[in-house]
Design an enzyme around this catalytic site. Structure first.
Site, PDB file in Angstrom:
ATOM      1  N   GLU A   1      -5.238  -5.005  10.495  1.00 16.39           N
ATOM      2  CA  GLU A   1      -4.263  -3.937  10.674  1.00 16.39           C
ATOM      3  C   GLU A   1      -4.531  -3.211  11.986  1.00 16.39           C
ATOM      4  O   GLU A   1      -5.330  -2.250  12.018  1.00 16.39           O
ATOM      5  CB  GLU A   1      -4.349  -2.935   9.516  1.00 16.39           C
ATOM      6  CG  GLU A   1      -3.995  -3.532   8.166  1.00 16.39           C
ATOM      7  CD  GLU A   1      -3.353  -2.489   7.244  1.00 16.39           C
ATOM      8  OE1 GLU A   1      -2.286  -2.781   6.702  1.00 16.39           O
ATOM      9  OE2 GLU A   1      -3.905  -1.391   7.095  1.00 16.39           O
TER      10      GLU A   1
ATOM     11  N   GLY B   1       2.643   2.206  10.788  1.00 13.82           N
ATOM     12  CA  GLY B   1       3.580   3.320  10.658  1.00 13.82           C
ATOM     13  C   GLY B   1       4.339   3.652  11.926  1.00 13.82           C
ATOM     14  O   GLY B   1       4.978   4.699  12.013  1.00 13.82           O
TER      15      GLY B   1
ATOM     16  N   GLU C   1      -6.690   4.623   7.958  1.00  9.25           N
ATOM     17  CA  GLU C   1      -6.416   6.037   7.674  1.00  9.25           C
ATOM     18  C   GLU C   1      -7.609   6.727   7.025  1.00  9.25           C
ATOM     19  O   GLU C   1      -7.610   7.950   6.884  1.00  9.25           O
ATOM     20  CB  GLU C   1      -5.148   6.152   6.805  1.00  9.25           C
ATOM     21  CG  GLU C   1      -3.902   5.889   7.638  1.00  9.25           C
ATOM     22  CD  GLU C   1      -2.715   5.383   6.862  1.00  9.25           C
ATOM     23  OE1 GLU C   1      -2.696   5.466   5.633  1.00  9.25           O
ATOM     24  OE2 GLU C   1      -1.783   4.868   7.517  1.00  9.25           O
TER      25      GLU C   1
ATOM     26  N   LYS D   1       0.066   4.273  -0.268  1.00  6.87           N
ATOM     27  CA  LYS D   1      -0.572   5.450   0.350  1.00  6.87           C
ATOM     28  C   LYS D   1      -0.353   6.690  -0.537  1.00  6.87           C
ATOM     29  O   LYS D   1      -0.395   6.567  -1.750  1.00  6.87           O
ATOM     30  CB  LYS D   1      -0.065   5.625   1.783  1.00  6.87           C
ATOM     31  CG  LYS D   1      -0.221   4.317   2.584  1.00  6.87           C
ATOM     32  CD  LYS D   1       0.056   4.433   4.046  1.00  6.87           C
ATOM     33  CE  LYS D   1      -0.147   3.083   4.723  1.00  6.87           C
ATOM     34  NZ  LYS D   1       0.025   3.114   6.176  1.00  6.87           N
TER      35      LYS D   1
ATOM     36  N   ASN E   1       0.864  -1.183   0.000  1.00 11.97           N
ATOM     37  CA  ASN E   1       0.000   0.000   0.000  1.00 11.97           C
ATOM     38  C   ASN E   1       0.901   1.234   0.000  1.00 11.97           C
ATOM     39  O   ASN E   1       1.506   1.564   1.010  1.00 11.97           O
ATOM     40  CB  ASN E   1      -0.902  -0.029   1.240  1.00 11.97           C
ATOM     41  CG  ASN E   1      -1.771   1.210   1.344  1.00 11.97           C
ATOM     42  OD1 ASN E   1      -1.806   2.037   0.427  1.00 11.97           O
ATOM     43  ND2 ASN E   1      -2.471   1.349   2.458  1.00 11.97           N
TER      44      ASN E   1
ATOM     45  N   HIS F   1      -9.477   1.189   5.078  1.00  9.25           N
ATOM     46  CA  HIS F   1      -8.181   1.376   5.741  1.00  9.25           C
ATOM     47  C   HIS F   1      -8.353   2.311   6.931  1.00  9.25           C
ATOM     48  O   HIS F   1      -9.134   3.262   6.869  1.00  9.25           O
ATOM     49  CB  HIS F   1      -7.163   1.956   4.752  1.00  9.25           C
ATOM     50  CG  HIS F   1      -5.777   1.863   5.284  1.00  9.25           C
ATOM     51  ND1 HIS F   1      -5.282   2.762   6.197  1.00  9.25           N
ATOM     52  CD2 HIS F   1      -4.789   0.966   5.068  1.00  9.25           C
ATOM     53  CE1 HIS F   1      -4.042   2.418   6.509  1.00  9.25           C
ATOM     54  NE2 HIS F   1      -3.721   1.329   5.838  1.00  9.25           N
TER      55      HIS F   1
ATOM     56  N   SER G   1       3.592  -2.251  10.262  1.00  9.49           N
ATOM     57  CA  SER G   1       5.039  -2.342  10.503  1.00  9.49           C
ATOM     58  C   SER G   1       5.642  -3.683  10.079  1.00  9.49           C
ATOM     59  O   SER G   1       6.548  -4.201  10.745  1.00  9.49           O
ATOM     60  CB  SER G   1       5.365  -2.020  11.960  1.00  9.49           C
ATOM     61  OG  SER G   1       4.988  -0.683  12.265  1.00  9.49           O
TER      62      SER G   1
END
Ligand code: 13P
Length: 266
Positions: free
Chosen positions: A181, A187, A97, A11, A9, A95, A227
Site C-alpha cells: 500500500e 485515499g 494509518e 477503517k 478495509n 497499516h 485507490s
C-alpha cells in the site's frame, strides 16, 4: 495457483446497522465468485455483527489491528484472545494509518494525528508474532511515502519493512499475506500504475524468497492497496505478482466492492 484475496478495509466507518447492510451486499457478490477469498474488515464495534451477517457464506471477517500484550492496563487496545473469542481469524497489521512517529509536527494537524499512531517496524513484528501464535493470519501492510518514492528509495523501504515485519518468523511455516500500500496512493484517488504496483509486489515476493524458501515466496499472496476502484481493479488484478486487493473507500459501497470482486481474473 494463488487464490485471489479481496479485502475491504472499512477503517473508522460503519455502525452495526451499516455493517449488516454492507455485508448483505458483499455476500451476493462473493457467492458469484467462490474462487475468490473475500474479506471485510469492520471496526471492532461491528466485528460480531458482521460475523453474524456473514455466517454460512463465503465472506470472511477480519479485524483492523490488535495489540501484542495478552491483557492488562492498555486502555483502548484489543488482544489476540479477544479476537479469537469473536472467531476472527485474520487481522490487518501495520497499516500506514497506524504507522509513523506520533507527535511529529506536521503542517496539517489532522494528518499528524490520523497518520501517526506510533506504529514502528518493531511493533508490527510483535503484532505479527502475537497474531500467528494465536492462530490468526496477519495481512501485513507495507509501502513507501511520496518522499521515499521521490528519493528513489521505494524498493529499499518496502524490502526493509518486509524483513523487519518477519523477524523471527518463517513464512514457510506460517501463513502471512502482504499488502503493498503506497502511502501516497491511499485515499487520494491516485492509484499506483499497475506495472509499477506489480513490480513492487515482486520485490516483496523476492524479499520473502531471500528470507525463507522459493516455495514460500511462490505461494505467498501479495495484495495491492491504494485507490483501488471498479475501473482500475481488473488491470491491477491481472498482473502476475498481484494476488488481490486491499480496498478502502470503494469497499464501503456494495456496488463498487462487488465490481472489484467480479474483476478478479477467473
Ligand atoms: P483507499 O482504497 O481508500 O485508497 O484505501 C486503501 C487502504 O488504505 C486499504 O487499507
Amino acid at each position: 495457483m494463488r487464490r485471489t484475496i479481496i479485502a475491504g478495509n472499512w477503517k473508522m466507518n460503519c455502525t452495526r446497522a451499516d455493517a449488516r447492510a454492507l455485508v448483505a451486499g458483499v455476500v451476493v457478490a462473493a457467492s458469484q465468485r467462490p474462487d475468490v477469498e473475500v474479506l471485510v474488515c469492520p471496526p471492532y464495534t461491528a466485528l460480531e455483527t458482521a460475523t453474524a451477517a456473514a455466517a454460512g457464506t463465503n465472506v470472511g471477517v477480519a479485524a483492523q489491528n490488535l495489540f501484542w500484550k495478552p491483557k492488562g492496563a492498555y486502555t483502548g487496545q484489543i488482544s489476540a484472545a479477544m479476537l479469537v473469542d469473536l472467531k476472527i481469524s485474520t487481522v490487518l497489521v501495520g497499516h500506514s494509518e497506524t504507522r509513523g512517529r506520533f507527535g511529529v509536527p506536521e503542517p496539517d494537524f489532522d494528518e499528524a494525528v490520523l497518520r501517526h499512531f506510533g506504529e514502528s517496524d518493531e511493533t508490527v513484528n510483535r503484532k505479527v508474532i502475537t497474531a500467528l501464535a494465536a492462530g490468526i493470519r496477519p495481512i501485513i501492510c507495507v509501502g513507501e511515502t511520496l518522499a521515499e518514492r521521490s528519493a528513489g528509495a521505494t524498493d529499499v523501504v518496502v524490502a526493509d519493512q518486509v524483513r523487519k515485519a518477519l523477524q523471527n518468523i518463517d513464512p514457510a511455516q506460517n501463513e502471512v499475506v502482504f499488502a503493498y500500500e503506497p502511502v501516497w496512493a491511499i485515499g487520494t484517488g491516485e492509484v499506483c500504475a499497475p506495472d509499477e504496483a506489480n513490480r513492487v509486489c515482486g520485490v516483496i515476493r523476492q524479499t520473502v524468497a531471500e528470507l525463507s524458501t522459493q516455495s514460500a515466496a511462490s505461494s505467498l499472496r501479495v495484495q495491492y492497496g491504494g485507490s483501488v476502484k471498479p475501473d482500475n481493479a481488473a488491470d491491477l488484478l491481472s498482473r502476475t505478482n498481484i494476488d488481490g486487493a486491499l480496498v478502502g473507500g470503494a469497499s464501503l459501497n456494495a456496488a463498487d466492492f462487488t465490481a472489484i470482486i467480479l474483476a478478479a481474473p477467473v
